[in-house]
Enzyme design. Sequence first.
Site, short mmCIF file in Angstrom:
data_model
loop_
_atom_site.label_atom_id
_atom_site.label_comp_id
_atom_site.label_asym_id
_atom_site.label_seq_id
_atom_site.Cartn_x
_atom_site.Cartn_y
_atom_site.Cartn_z
N ASN A 1 -31.90 24.59 -18.63
CA ASN A 1 -33.02 24.48 -19.56
C ASN A 1 -34.06 25.55 -19.27
O ASN A 1 -34.38 25.83 -18.12
CB ASN A 1 -33.66 23.09 -19.44
N ASP B 1 -31.72 24.04 -28.29
CA ASP B 1 -31.72 22.64 -27.85
C ASP B 1 -32.53 21.77 -28.82
O ASP B 1 -33.44 22.26 -29.50
CB ASP B 1 -32.34 22.59 -26.45
N GLU C 1 -30.55 26.87 -22.52
CA GLU C 1 -30.96 25.94 -23.57
C GLU C 1 -32.46 26.12 -23.82
O GLU C 1 -33.27 25.93 -22.92
CB GLU C 1 -30.67 24.49 -23.14
N GLU D 1 -25.45 16.10 -29.16
CA GLU D 1 -25.94 15.44 -27.94
C GLU D 1 -25.98 13.94 -28.14
O GLU D 1 -26.11 13.46 -29.27
CB GLU D 1 -27.38 15.88 -27.70
N GLU E 1 -24.40 20.66 -18.56
CA GLU E 1 -25.83 20.95 -18.55
C GLU E 1 -26.40 20.58 -17.19
O GLU E 1 -26.10 19.50 -16.66
CB GLU E 1 -26.56 20.15 -19.65
P1 C2E Z 1 -32.57 17.45 -22.78
O1 C2E Z 1 -32.50 18.90 -22.38
O2 C2E Z 1 -32.44 17.16 -24.23
O3 C2E Z 1 -31.45 16.73 -21.93
C1 C2E Z 1 -30.66 15.68 -22.39
C2 C2E Z 1 -31.17 14.37 -21.93
O4 C2E Z 1 -30.44 13.35 -22.60
C3 C2E Z 1 -30.93 14.10 -20.44
O5 C2E Z 1 -32.00 13.27 -20.00
C4 C2E Z 1 -29.64 13.29 -20.45
O6 C2E Z 1 -29.50 12.47 -19.31
C5 C2E Z 1 -29.85 12.47 -21.69
N1 C2E Z 1 -28.58 12.01 -22.26
C6 C2E Z 1 -27.39 12.66 -22.25
N2 C2E Z 1 -26.45 11.96 -22.91
C7 C2E Z 1 -27.04 10.83 -23.35
C8 C2E Z 1 -26.58 9.70 -24.11
O7 C2E Z 1 -25.41 9.59 -24.50
N3 C2E Z 1 -27.48 8.73 -24.39
C9 C2E Z 1 -28.77 8.82 -23.97
N4 C2E Z 1 -29.60 7.81 -24.30
N5 C2E Z 1 -29.26 9.86 -23.26
C10 C2E Z 1 -28.38 10.86 -22.95
P2 C2E Z 1 -32.82 13.66 -18.71
O8 C2E Z 1 -31.92 14.21 -17.67
O9 C2E Z 1 -33.66 12.48 -18.40
O10 C2E Z 1 -33.71 14.86 -19.22
C11 C2E Z 1 -34.72 14.67 -20.17
C12 C2E Z 1 -35.33 15.97 -20.54
O11 C2E Z 1 -36.03 16.56 -19.44
C13 C2E Z 1 -34.33 17.04 -20.97
O12 C2E Z 1 -33.94 16.80 -22.27
C14 C2E Z 1 -35.14 18.31 -20.77
O13 C2E Z 1 -36.02 18.50 -21.87
C15 C2E Z 1 -35.98 17.97 -19.57
N6 C2E Z 1 -35.35 18.55 -18.37
C16 C2E Z 1 -34.41 18.02 -17.57
N7 C2E Z 1 -34.10 18.89 -16.56
C17 C2E Z 1 -34.87 20.00 -16.75
C18 C2E Z 1 -35.03 21.26 -16.07
O14 C2E Z 1 -34.38 21.57 -15.06
N8 C2E Z 1 -35.94 22.12 -16.60
C19 C2E Z 1 -36.66 21.84 -17.72
N9 C2E Z 1 -37.52 22.75 -18.17
N10 C2E Z 1 -36.53 20.69 -18.39
C20 C2E Z 1 -35.65 19.78 -17.92
CA CA Z 2 -31.33 20.57 -22.66
CA CA Z 3 -31.51 18.16 -25.85
#
Ligand code: C2E
Ligand code: CA
Ligand code: CA
Length: 454
Positions: A290, A352, A322, A409, A231
Amino acid sequence: MSVDIAVENVVLKRKLADYERKLKEQETDPLTQLYSKQKFFSEVRKMLDANPHKPFIFIRFDIERFQLINSFFGLDEGDKLLQYLAFKMRQFALVLPNCIIGRIEGDIFGMCYNFNSSPESLRAMMMQNLESFIGGYRADYELRIIIGAYPIEDNSMSIESIYSRVILASKKCKQNPTGGYLAFYDASMSEDMIKNQRITNQMSTALKENQFEVVLQPKCHLKTGELIGAEALVRWRHPENGYLPPSEFIPVFEKNGFIFKLDEYVWNKACEYIRSWIDSGFDLVPISVNVSRYDLRSSSLPAKFKEILERYNVPAKYLHLEITESSYAEDANAIVQEVQRLKDVGLHIEMDDFGTAYSSLNMLNEMPIDTLKLDMSFVRNYEKSPGRAIILQFIVKLAQALNLEVLAEGVETKEQAEHLLSLGCCMGQGYYFSKPVPKKDFDVFVMQHVTASA
Ligand code: C2E
Ligand code: CA
Ligand code: CA
């Protein structure tokens, strides 16, 4: 007195009376007979100046989705409701000390009075009075009044500043539809607003100067650990504030519309990465990007993806999208059509955060999706209660029955990976395998993947 002077006097008196009538009209709202905005604000100003040390509270009332009342029941009914609310407010004003009320605009009313008690007592009073009126107003319409309140800290503050604080309190109330109808201003709201404004001022420069970094988190086979995808997630390398997680800026970009530009950047980066692996002769895995629900409002999305794939000469099967389950909740039919158009481009669609928006299981069958991405809460909670474990099992079975792939996830431990496997869920993403990493670190995973499948 000559006849001429007498006539002149009569004319002057008439003009004066006319002027006073017009002034009165401007000062009074014709529909409710309350003060108009200007008069209300100037009367509040006078009252605060005359009582510099008395405590006052400023309250803003706003009927939620008032336009819908007008469209459902007609303008007359809307007017009647506004008049009724004004009548109720006048009743309030009679029993409150130094109370001034006015209609600020449309369905927004204001009230300012000498307030010497606690926020709890205000809440109780509102419950008693407004709630009883709202509750019984129309059986066929759920009426909700949003109330923002600010106990004025300094009576010399400008009315504009006071009013902007009540607006922030009202906004907080609106954002929290189940959290009651009354919110008080607190200083963090202004801080948030300033912080968000700063982010807004800096975002375009940040994009131009490549401050956004696209990191990758592996998706793996739960049994073998084999790499099956990744991702793409965005980070902001802020020159002053360091490495910012998406939670700090994505919600601001979703509000101000910049999300589309940022996402487009991430989609391009993902394809640029894929191209680099193709050029290096690596065995490819698909990359998921995403797609925010705000992006889905653009009808040119399929063309945009085609254009990006062509730019990097990347086959569509290597790019997965996603789309959060909650995106489908707003206008399911329109979103389903839009997503189908994306699928027609050859893109693989993942739903997602599945399990957070409670989409109708009936609909799942008709939705153009390939993979269900189970929200982290499933993995987090199954250990907590047998009920939740059964739900997880049920969802995995359902996905299989519908011929959907299912990926979990937030897999953080070996036990979780094994439990998911025992249910029939074979794919996962989470810290157990790897945190999101920069492209150069992810290259190592891709290289190992060549070895694994060679
Ligand atoms: P998401 O799409 O559900 O992404 C998964 C989030 O869970 C990511 O946080 C990832 O670092 C985190 N994660 C993955 N594995 C684990 C785990 O084992 N434990 C825990 N506690 N967390 C885990 P991140 O990178 O902080 O992203 C948060 C949210 O921000 C994403 O949720 C998504 O909704 C948004 N996001 C991130 N990048 C983009 C992007 O390029 N575009 C858009 N529109 N949204 C984004
Ligand atoms: Ca995602
Ligand atoms: Ca997710």
